[in-house]
Enzyme design. Sequence first.
Site, PDB file in Angstrom:
ATOM      1  N   ARG A  48      31.316  39.910  50.662  1.00 24.65           N
ATOM      2  CA  ARG A  48      31.187  40.552  49.353  1.00 24.65           C
ATOM      3  C   ARG A  48      32.213  41.685  49.297  1.00 24.65           C
ATOM      4  O   ARG A  48      32.265  42.511  50.231  1.00 24.65           O
ATOM      5  CB  ARG A  48      29.771  41.118  49.197  1.00 24.65           C
ATOM      6  N   HIS A  50      32.636  44.731  47.274  1.00 27.13           N
ATOM      7  CA  HIS A  50      31.793  45.466  46.324  1.00 27.13           C
ATOM      8  C   HIS A  50      32.483  46.768  45.935  1.00 27.13           C
ATOM      9  O   HIS A  50      32.952  47.505  46.793  1.00 27.13           O
ATOM     10  CB  HIS A  50      30.441  45.762  46.984  1.00 27.13           C
ATOM     11  N   GLU A  52      32.438  50.523  44.497  1.00 27.30           N
ATOM     12  CA  GLU A  52      31.478  51.633  44.454  1.00 27.30           C
ATOM     13  C   GLU A  52      30.954  51.868  43.039  1.00 27.30           C
ATOM     14  O   GLU A  52      31.708  51.889  42.072  1.00 27.30           O
ATOM     15  CB  GLU A  52      32.147  52.914  44.943  1.00 27.30           C
ATOM     16  N   CYS A  53      29.634  52.056  42.962  1.00 25.72           N
ATOM     17  CA  CYS A  53      28.988  52.386  41.696  1.00 25.72           C
ATOM     18  C   CYS A  53      27.855  53.336  42.062  1.00 25.72           C
ATOM     19  O   CYS A  53      26.756  52.887  42.377  1.00 25.72           O
ATOM     20  CB  CYS A  53      28.465  51.124  41.018  1.00 25.72           C
ATOM     21  N   GLN A  69      23.109  43.608  43.043  1.00 23.79           N
ATOM     22  CA  GLN A  69      24.142  42.754  43.662  1.00 23.79           C
ATOM     23  C   GLN A  69      24.415  43.176  45.103  1.00 23.79           C
ATOM     24  O   GLN A  69      24.620  42.333  45.979  1.00 23.79           O
ATOM     25  CB  GLN A  69      25.443  42.831  42.867  1.00 23.79           C
ATOM     26  N   GLY A  92      33.826  53.124  39.205  1.00 28.10           N
ATOM     27  CA  GLY A  92      34.130  52.963  37.778  1.00 28.10           C
ATOM     28  C   GLY A  92      35.302  52.029  37.517  1.00 28.10           C
ATOM     29  O   GLY A  92      36.122  52.288  36.655  1.00 28.10           O
ATOM     30  N   ARG A  93      35.350  50.930  38.267  1.00 20.18           N
ATOM     31  CA  ARG A  93      36.496  49.994  38.191  1.00 20.18           C
ATOM     32  C   ARG A  93      37.809  50.740  38.381  1.00 20.18           C
ATOM     33  O   ARG A  93      38.812  50.470  37.710  1.00 20.18           O
ATOM     34  CB  ARG A  93      36.522  49.224  36.860  1.00 20.18           C
ATOM     35  N   ASP A 125      40.306  47.462  33.618  1.00 18.29           N
ATOM     36  CA  ASP A 125      39.941  47.355  35.038  1.00 18.29           C
ATOM     37  C   ASP A 125      41.134  47.821  35.865  1.00 18.29           C
ATOM     38  O   ASP A 125      42.173  47.159  35.888  1.00 18.29           O
ATOM     39  CB  ASP A 125      39.594  45.893  35.377  1.00 18.29           C
ATOM     40  N   ARG A 127      41.201  48.407  39.175  1.00 18.65           N
ATOM     41  CA  ARG A 127      41.022  48.222  40.618  1.00 18.65           C
ATOM     42  C   ARG A 127      42.219  47.528  41.263  1.00 18.65           C
ATOM     43  O   ARG A 127      42.942  46.779  40.630  1.00 18.65           O
ATOM     44  CB  ARG A 127      39.749  47.399  40.894  1.00 18.65           C
ATOM     45  N   THR A 148      30.927  36.432  44.376  1.00 18.77           N
ATOM     46  CA  THR A 148      31.390  37.120  43.165  1.00 18.77           C
ATOM     47  C   THR A 148      31.247  36.202  41.967  1.00 18.77           C
ATOM     48  O   THR A 148      31.195  34.975  42.119  1.00 18.77           O
ATOM     49  CB  THR A 148      32.861  37.553  43.297  1.00 18.77           C
TER      50      THR A 148
HETATM   51  N1  LIG Z   1      34.821  52.085  33.777  1.00 16.45           N
HETATM   52  C1  LIG Z   1      33.624  51.526  33.881  1.00 16.45           C
HETATM   53  N2  LIG Z   1      33.251  51.080  35.083  1.00 16.45           N
HETATM   54  C2  LIG Z   1      32.048  50.479  35.172  1.00 16.45           C
HETATM   55  C3  LIG Z   1      31.180  50.363  34.077  1.00 16.45           C
HETATM   56  N3  LIG Z   1      30.056  49.740  34.488  1.00 16.45           N
HETATM   57  C4  LIG Z   1      30.237  49.501  35.813  1.00 16.45           C
HETATM   58  N4  LIG Z   1      31.417  49.947  36.229  1.00 16.45           N
HETATM   59  C5  LIG Z   1      32.039  49.835  37.552  1.00 16.45           C
HETATM   60  O1  LIG Z   1      32.367  48.492  37.732  1.00 16.45           O
HETATM   61  C6  LIG Z   1      32.432  48.190  39.122  1.00 16.45           C
HETATM   62  C7  LIG Z   1      31.687  46.892  39.351  1.00 16.45           C
HETATM   63  O2  LIG Z   1      32.375  45.907  38.660  1.00 16.45           O
HETATM   64  P1  LIG Z   1      31.673  44.778  37.838  1.00 16.45           P
HETATM   65  O3  LIG Z   1      32.542  44.478  36.647  1.00 16.45           O
HETATM   66  O4  LIG Z   1      30.221  45.110  37.588  1.00 16.45           O
HETATM   67  O5  LIG Z   1      31.636  43.541  38.785  1.00 16.45           O
HETATM   68  P2  LIG Z   1      32.818  42.911  39.617  1.00 16.45           P
HETATM   69  O6  LIG Z   1      32.875  43.648  40.920  1.00 16.45           O
HETATM   70  O7  LIG Z   1      34.071  42.872  38.801  1.00 16.45           O
HETATM   71  O8  LIG Z   1      32.382  41.411  39.769  1.00 16.45           O
HETATM   72  P3  LIG Z   1      31.289  40.780  40.713  1.00 16.45           P
HETATM   73  O9  LIG Z   1      31.959  40.522  42.032  1.00 16.45           O
HETATM   74  O10 LIG Z   1      30.903  39.508  40.059  1.00 16.45           O
HETATM   75  O11 LIG Z   1      30.159  41.746  40.821  1.00 16.45           O
HETATM   76  C8  LIG Z   1      31.866  49.398  39.829  1.00 16.45           C
HETATM   77  O12 LIG Z   1      32.960  50.166  40.338  1.00 16.45           O
HETATM   78  C9  LIG Z   1      31.158  50.169  38.711  1.00 16.45           C
HETATM   79  O13 LIG Z   1      31.148  51.571  38.952  1.00 16.45           O
HETATM   80  C10 LIG Z   1      31.617  50.850  32.827  1.00 16.45           C
HETATM   81  O14 LIG Z   1      30.944  50.736  31.808  1.00 16.45           O
HETATM   82  N5  LIG Z   1      32.846  51.431  32.777  1.00 16.45           N
HETATM   83 ZN   LIG Z   2      27.347  49.559  38.446  1.00 13.73          ZN
END
Ligand SMILES: Nc1nc2c(ncn2[C@@H]2O[C@H](COP(=O)(O)OP(=O)(O)OP(=O)(O)O)[C@@H](O)[C@H]2O)c(=O)[nH]1
Ligand SMILES: [Zn+2]
Length: 193
Positions: A48, A50, A52-53, A69, A92-93, A125, A127, A148
Site C-alpha cells: 500500500r 498511503h 498522509e492524512c 483504508q 493533502g495530496r 493532485d 503528489r 489502490t
Molecule cells: N487537497 C486535498 N487533499 C485531500 C482532500 N481529501 C483528502 N486529501 C488527501 O488525499 C490523500 C489521499 O488521497 P486519496 O485521493 O484519498 O486516495 P489515493 O491515495 O489517491 O488513492 P487510493 O490508493 O485509492 O486510496 C491524503 O494525502 C489526504 O490528506 C481534499 O479535499 N483536499
Molecule cells: Zn483523508
Amino acid sequence: MQVKIAAKTKLPTPFGEFELIGFETESGQEHVALAMGSYTDGAPVLTRVHSECLTGDALFSQRCDCGPQLEAAMQKIADQGRGIIVYLRQEGRGIGLINKLRAYAEQDKGLDTVEANEILGFLPDARDYRVAAAMLEALSVAEIRLMTNNPDKVQSLTDAGIKVVERVPHQVAASPHNQHYLATKTKKFGHLL
Ligand SMILES: Nc1nc2c(ncn2[C@@H]2O[C@H](COP(=O)(O)OP(=O)(O)OP(=O)(O)O)[C@@H](O)[C@H]2O)c(=O)[nH]1
Ligand SMILES: [Zn+2]
C-alpha cells in the site's frame, strides 16, 4: 531521487508486529514504511502506498476514506503475514496540512475537492511517487501487488521503475459524509470505485 534508511525498529499494533523503517530524503523529508514478513525474497509484495492524512489517519475524519483504508491495508498484510505500507508524508495530496484545511473550508462553501485546490492555486493532485519508488528500491522490492483504486498511482510507480504486477482493489465502506468526495474521485481523478 535518493533516500536513505535512517532507523529501523519494531511497531507492535492491533494487527500484529510490523517492522517500522524510517527514511530521509536528500532534502530532509521524512517518510516511513511498515513491513511484515520476508519481503526481500523476490516474489511480488502486497503493498500500500498511503498518503498522509492527519485528519483521516489519526483524527477519525469521515470527510475521506483514508483511516479505514490504512486499517484495511494493515489487516490485509497481517492476514497474509507479508507486505509493506509505504507511508508518504505528502499530506493533502502534497499541498500540506494547513492548505488542506483551507481546501476543506472552500468545500464547506460548496466546491468539490478539485475546485477547492484550484481556487487556492494548487494542482488537483501535487503528489510525487518517485520517493515511494526509491523507498521500495532501498528495501530491495522491485515487484508489487498494489492496493489502490487510483490508476495514476499505478502509472506513476510504473514510470518510476516499480513493476506493478497487479492492482488490488482497495475500497472501504462509504459514509454519508464522504459520498460526494468519493464521487469526485471517480469523476475527476478516474478512481476505480
Ligand atoms: N487537497 C486535498 N487533499 C485531500 C482532500 N481529501 C483528502 N486529501 C488527501 O488525499 C490523500 C489521499 O488521497 P486519496 O485521493 O484519498 O486516495 P489515493 O491515495 O489517491 O488513492 P487510493 O490508493 O485509492 O486510496 C491524503 O494525502 C489526504 O490528506 C481534499 O479535499 N483536499
Ligand atoms: Zn483523508
